[in-house]
Design a protein around this motif. Structure first.
Motif, short mmCIF file in Angstrom:
data_model
loop_
_atom_site.label_atom_id
_atom_site.label_comp_id
_atom_site.label_asym_id
_atom_site.label_seq_id
_atom_site.Cartn_x
_atom_site.Cartn_y
_atom_site.Cartn_z
N LEU A 158 0.76 -1.13 -0.08
CA LEU A 158 0.21 0.05 -0.28
C LEU A 158 0.76 1.39 -0.15
O LEU A 158 1.66 1.39 0.98
N TRP A 159 0.93 2.02 -0.92
CA TRP A 159 1.55 3.24 -1.17
C TRP A 159 0.79 4.35 -0.76
O TRP A 159 -0.27 4.54 -0.82
N PHE A 160 1.61 5.26 -0.27
CA PHE A 160 0.88 6.53 0.37
C PHE A 160 2.10 7.49 0.55
O PHE A 160 3.44 7.28 0.49
N SER A 161 1.53 8.90 0.92
CA SER A 161 2.49 9.84 1.19
C SER A 161 2.14 10.31 2.59
O SER A 161 1.19 10.84 2.71
N PRO A 162 3.17 10.41 3.28
CA PRO A 162 3.11 10.48 4.85
C PRO A 162 2.72 11.83 5.05
O PRO A 162 1.82 12.29 5.96
N LYS A 163 3.26 12.82 4.27
CA LYS A 163 2.97 14.20 4.57
C LYS A 163 1.50 14.53 4.23
O LYS A 163 0.87 15.09 4.84
N LYS A 164 1.00 13.82 2.94
CA LYS A 164 -0.45 14.03 2.78
C LYS A 164 -1.23 13.51 3.98
O LYS A 164 -2.41 14.16 4.19
N LEU A 165 -0.96 12.45 4.52
CA LEU A 165 -1.73 11.79 5.26
C LEU A 165 -2.01 12.69 6.36
O LEU A 165 -3.07 12.87 7.14
N PRO A 284 12.80 7.40 -11.64
CA PRO A 284 12.57 8.48 -12.51
C PRO A 284 11.71 9.99 -11.70
O PRO A 284 12.04 10.84 -12.12
N LYS A 285 11.15 9.51 -10.63
CA LYS A 285 10.29 10.40 -9.84
C LYS A 285 11.34 11.21 -8.88
O LYS A 285 10.95 12.09 -8.08
N ALA A 286 12.42 10.34 -8.41
CA ALA A 286 13.30 10.96 -7.48
C ALA A 286 12.91 11.46 -6.24
O ALA A 286 13.12 12.42 -5.75
N LEU A 287 12.06 10.57 -5.55
CA LEU A 287 11.25 10.88 -4.46
C LEU A 287 12.34 10.04 -3.22
O LEU A 287 12.79 8.99 -3.52
N LYS A 288 11.96 10.51 -1.89
CA LYS A 288 12.63 9.91 -0.92
C LYS A 288 12.04 9.13 -0.15
O LYS A 288 10.60 9.45 0.27
N TYR A 289 12.32 7.81 -0.06
CA TYR A 289 11.56 6.86 0.77
C TYR A 289 11.54 7.44 2.30
O TYR A 289 12.26 8.17 2.79
N LYS A 290 10.24 7.11 2.95
CA LYS A 290 9.72 7.70 4.11
C LYS A 290 9.39 9.26 4.23
O LYS A 290 8.59 9.54 5.15
N THR A 291 9.86 10.07 3.49
CA THR A 291 9.53 11.57 3.41
C THR A 291 8.63 11.67 2.42
O THR A 291 7.49 12.32 2.78
#
Lengths: 422, 295, 297
Positions: A158-165, A284-291
């Motif tokens: 299950l994928w999500f964005s912690p900041k958005k949550l 490709p999206k260059a996002l950081k895990y956990k952040t």
């Protein structure tokens, strides 16, 4: 009789036409030359193509005299590739190697007699003890091994964005699907779509994990070997839960990448997808895990590893057998796997891989995979537990289920199809 | 005058408006007409606009939401990204379409001539039998086709595909030539017979020399038809021999490809047939009309 | 006798290569395909053991197939009616002659030069149904001209008529062709007939209704037959816009998917055979009528 110039011209034209076909491109003559290799896969999109590219680069370094032809066919989870491959195999023009899911999908091709037995490669290179036994069982029929696995992917995530949550006031991702449905109400009130899905296969990907989460491991496994009745009340209840989830979902027709983009963009809260998403989000999206993004086991499946494995094969009558074997050696090597898997978002198939290369999400994945108390089950959508024929019938039944929303009918259809396609 | 006839040199083209014997039309009606026609033209050109505008934008500017906005500055970068992916397909399509149109046109000329000017008993049955092949759904022959091509060793490369396009092009080329030759007076043929020429001589030295207009129609139609084919290419070729339509689908069909690349690829793949249409549209239209049999 | 053979013998000989090729590759293959439809060929290795009508009975009971047929009917009707109406309307507008007619006609006809796959790829984006900030395509156009309420979900609508949205690009591609047919038909009507009616006191509308309309019947028939057979065969367009969507699946697509994806070649052959008969039902009378009419002239 007048012999007009035009007439002679016409005659000349006719003569030329007869010679023309000889000038068109000819088919490649079959031979065992190690000068070229054509590898067929569906890894051409972002998050999948990069891993393959890394593997190809290493292959070229080790085999400088071999031209590599990347015959990748676009479309996630091989939605278009499988058809293209079927036409090739029917034509009697197989590629030198093609991608195949370990499990029942591989069994279909093996039974059709399209793959070479490569046990000899395993013996020559001492590979037999380098791969997990369960995985090897999925590529072996009657003691003969037919493919080389490159990776292990996990489907139930299950994928999500912690900041958005946090922004939306959600404390933690749901541990069960009923918890999800409660969260969904809150999210909808805020104008956010609770979950995103895309094309049919991504919806079925969600479905298999809902079934896993709602039914638990033994009943889930039973779905695929006939011991769990698809028409039973529990399965129907799980399907009804799936319907409720789809009712609050934003349903697109895109492939998996634009679908998970919605979670990144904040228009959707959750997405259930395999860990090739990690390859996409980190790469490709260059996002950081956990952040920037985070991932947990999909609701109801903590401690369960819903696995699938990509492998490469040696088709019968491959035009360039020696080069194909070199490719397979590359796929089985630790260097190859350690270059491929971190970019792909998967865990290596080999037991002796370099753990330090697997960071962030992959470190957790590797730990889960190697933890002896993790329960491993197989994916439906990605070829482990159902053969081609049954899986395509399930897809068909899903199409009817999607529009008609009749859970009992879907269960019955799947059950009948199982009997017809054993 | 029927519309099946390709204009033999003498017949008046039906395209020119006839003289009006009636006089004034209401100017409002006329203006309204022009407005509607213009609006329709916009409808037909709208996708082209989106296509061109997107393909010419700098990739950094591209946003699906801004589809209708004009580009800030012209940039050919998208084309340079997409062309390498299509180049092989382009070459394959050229290799495929040119022989296929030449040969099927030649066969069509032979059939058309015989069926209109050198008839034999049963010609009235042979013509419909040939013609029917134009209408069959390709799905009905695709499975046997793959088996046959595979056994003949023609699958995978372009030979099999060329053969397929020749064969399935025969009905329409026959139709085109038959209509054309039917519009030619019988005197020419009679004169040739009087001279003592047999059928072959008549065909090569009387019929063919006056056939270039029909050849133009036939070849342009076949070229367009073969270039735009998808299903046969999908089933009969391997990756390196993919025609441009299949390459296009692989580049742009996947839902993950950046939208500007998809548009640029579609544009590039369509340019040859569009060029043929723009420069040689007259012949293209005659082919179109022929395909409708009776007008 | 032999002299007569010598007269038409060479003709027959000249036609025979084409005839032979077509007999094999069209009629032979259709028969072969029919044979396969009676087997149980599954997977990559063909079997030609005839088992009976099982595939056909399966398909008649198969909900997916029934949905596909329903989709095909909806698509055909919307596509045909749309193209006929639009094509006829355009022909009417152009009939009396306008300035720039050649130019306009070439604009209306150019879609015929483009492959359906390219058409589909462009229209997939035009028929995008995202809302709010993601609005694009034709919906965005509606918004830009203040008609935002016309926003449509196109082929992603949950309604059973989703496939009607695909009739839009199909109509875009084929309306110009219909227009050409009607235009040629209209212009093929001798002016004397129309003039005679006008002299008799008919206004323009009555001229069209009583003189022009009946003479256009053959054209209408041509157009209907051609549109119908194209509609039944349509594959590329739907494949490009929405390939794996049950809402827009037709038998043509189903045949492809079930054969090459699921490996059910016998079933695919059965679908193809049914498609063939459906088209033959329309085309055979049409060809027969055309050849007969020609012979009468």
């Amino acid at each position: 009789m007048r012999y007009s110039r035009k007439g002679l011209l016409a005659l000349g034209l006719a003569a030329t036409l007869l010679v023309l076909p000889a000038c068109s491109k000819k088919n490649e003559p079959a031979g065992g030359g190690a000068t070229e290799v054509e590898v067929f896969s569906w890894w051409s999109g972002p998050g999948e193509g990069e891993g393959l590219a890394a593997l190809i680069e290493d292959f070229k370094k080790n085999n400088p005299n071999v031209t590599f032809t990347n015959a990748a066919v676009a479309g996630g989870s091989g939605t278009q590739a499988r058809q293209a491959l079927a036409t090739r195999l029917l034509q009697g023009q197989p590629p030198d190697s093609y991608q195949l899911h370990a499990g029942k999908e591989a069994a279909s091709d093996i039974k059709d007699g399209r793959l070479e037995d490569i046990t000899y490669l395993y013996d020559q290179n001492g590979w037999k003890d380098k791969f997990p036994k369960g995985l090897m069982d999925n590529l072996t029929i009657d003691g003969k091994i037919y493919a080389v696995p490159v990776n292990i992917h996990r489907s139930n995530l299950l994928w999500f964005s912690p900041k958005k949550l946090t922004e939306w006031g959600i404390a933690a991702p749901p541990k069960t699907w009923s918890e999800f449905l409660t969260q969904a109400a809150t999210l909808q009130a805020k104008g956010v779509k609770p979950i995103s899905v895309g094309q049919t296969w991504t919806q079925m990907h969600l479905l298999e994990n809902v079934l896993l989460g709602e039914l638990g491991v033994p009943k889930y496994n039973g779905l695929w070997d006939g011991t769990t009745d698809w028409k039973s009340a529990e399965v129907v209840a799980a399907l009804d839960t799936f319907k409720k989830i789809m009712a609050v979902a934003v349903v697109g027709t895109d492939d998996w990448q634009p679908t998970i983009d919605k979670v990144v963009a904040g228009t959707a809260a959750y997405n259930v997808m395999g860990d090739w998403a990690a390859g996409y989000l980190q790469g490709p999206k260059a996002l950081k895990y956990k952040t920037d993004y985070d991932v947990v086991a999909s609701p109801g499946t903590t401690g369960v590893y819903n696995f699938l494995s990509d492998s490469f094969t040696l088709p019968k009558n491959a035009p360039h057998k020696a080069a194909a074997e070199a490719w397979l050696k590359e796929c089985a090597s630790t260097t190859g796997q350690d270059l491929f898997n971190p970019k792909k978002g998967s865990v290596p198939a080999r037991l002796d891989a370099d753990k330090s290369k697997y960071t962030d999400y992959l470190a957790w994945a590797l730990q889960e995979w190697q933890n002896p108390s993790t329960i491993i089950v197989g994916s439906l959508v990605h070829g482990v537990v159902a053969n081609n024929a049954w899986k395509s019938e399930i897809e068909k039944a899903y199409g009817v289920f999607f529009t008609g929303k009749d859970s009992a009918k879907f269960g019955a259809a799947v059950s009948t199809a199982y009997g017809a396609n054993k | 005058m029927t519309t099946t006839q390709i204009e033999a040199p003498r017949a008046a083209p039906p395209e020119s408006p006839r003289r009006r014997t009636r006089t004034r039309r209401s100017p409002y009606l006329t203006s309204a007409r022009y407005v509607v026609l213009f609006a329709l033209a916009c409808f037909f050109l709208m996708p082209v606009y989106a296509l061109v505008v997107t393909a010419l934008k700098d990739p950094s500017q591209v946003d699906v939401v801004k589809m209708w906005q004009l580009p800030d500055g012209l940039s050919f970068e998208t084309f340079s990204i997409v062309w390498p992916k299509l180049k092989n397909g382009f070459v394959n399509s050229l290799i495929l379409t040119i022989p296929a149109s030449l040969i099927s046109s030649m066969l069509g000329a032979m059939n058309g001539f015989v069926l209109s000017k050198w008839r034999f008993p049963g010609a009235d049955i042979v013509f419909p039998v040939i013609l029917f092949g134009m209408f069959i759904p390709y799905q009905a022959i695709i499975i046997p086709m793959t088996q046959t091509m595979s056994k003949l060793g023609l699958a995978g490369g372009l030979d099999g595909l060329i053969l397929v396009h020749i064969i399935y092009g025969i009905p329409i080329t026959t139709l085109i030539f038959r209509s054309y030759f039917a519009g030619i007076s019988d005197e020419l043929i009679e004169a040739s017979k009087v001279d003592g020429a047999g059928m072959l001589r008549t065909f090569f030295f009387v019929a063919l020399p006056i056939a270039p207009p029909a050849f133009a129609v036939s070849m342009i139609w076949q070229f367009t038809s073969a270039w735009n084919d998808f299903l046969f290419g999908l089933v009969l070729t391997r990756t390196e021999y993919w025609p441009v339509t299949i390459a296009l689908n692989n580049v742009a069909g996947a839902q993950t490809v950046p939208f500007n690349q998809a548009m640029a690829a579609a544009l590039l793949a369509s340019i040859p047939t569009l060029l043929v249409y723009i420069l040689l549209g007259r012949f293209f239209m005659r082919g179109l009309m022929a395909g409708a049999l009776k007008g | 006798m032999s002299r007569r053979i010598r007269t038409w013998g060479p003709g027959l000989l000249l036609v025979s290569p084409s005839l032979a090729l077509l007999l094999v590759f069209v009629y032979g293959f259709i028969g072969w395909n029919g044979l396969v439809s009676f087997t149980q060929w599954k997977g990559l290795n063909p079997t030609y053991v005839v088992e009976g009508f099982d595939n056909y009975t399966y398909l008649f009971r198969d909900e997916t197939f029934r949905n596909d047929v329903r989709n095909l009917v909806v698509f055909t009707v919307v596509f045909m009616v749309g193209s006929l109406v639009l094509g006829f309307f355009m022909a009417l507008l152009l009939d009396k002659g306008v300035r720039g007619e050649t130019f306009l006609r070439s604009i209306y006809l150019f879609p015929m030069a483009i492959s359906f796959i390219a058409t589909g790829i462009v229209w997939r984006w035009l028929l995008n149904s995202d809302r709010d900030v993601g609005t694009t395509g034709i919906n965005k156009l509606f918004e830009l001209v203040g008609l935002g309420f016309l926003h449509s979900d196109w082929h992603k609508t949950p309604s059973a008529l989703a496939i009607a949205a695909i009739a839009l690009p199909a109509g875009w591609a084929l309306s110009g062709y219909v227009m050409s047919l009607f235009l040629a038909g209209l212009r093929g009507i001798p002016e004397e007939l129309r003039e005679a009616a006008r002299v008799d006191g008919a206004n323009e509308r009555r001229v069209y209704w009583y003189v022009v309309r009946p003479l256009l019947l053959p054209v209408l028939m041509s157009a209907v037959v051609i549109l119908a057979h194209i509609s039944l065969k349509t594959f590329d367009l739907i494949y490009a816009i929405a390939p794996l969507d049950p809402r827009t699946e037709t038998p043509a697509l189903y045949m492809w998917l079930t054969s090459f994806r699921g490996g059910f070649f016998a079933r695919g052959a059965a679908i193809a055979t049914m498609l063939f008969f459906a088209i033959a039902l329309v085309i055979v009378p049409y060809i027969w009528y055309t050849v007969r009419a020609e012979r009468r002239k």
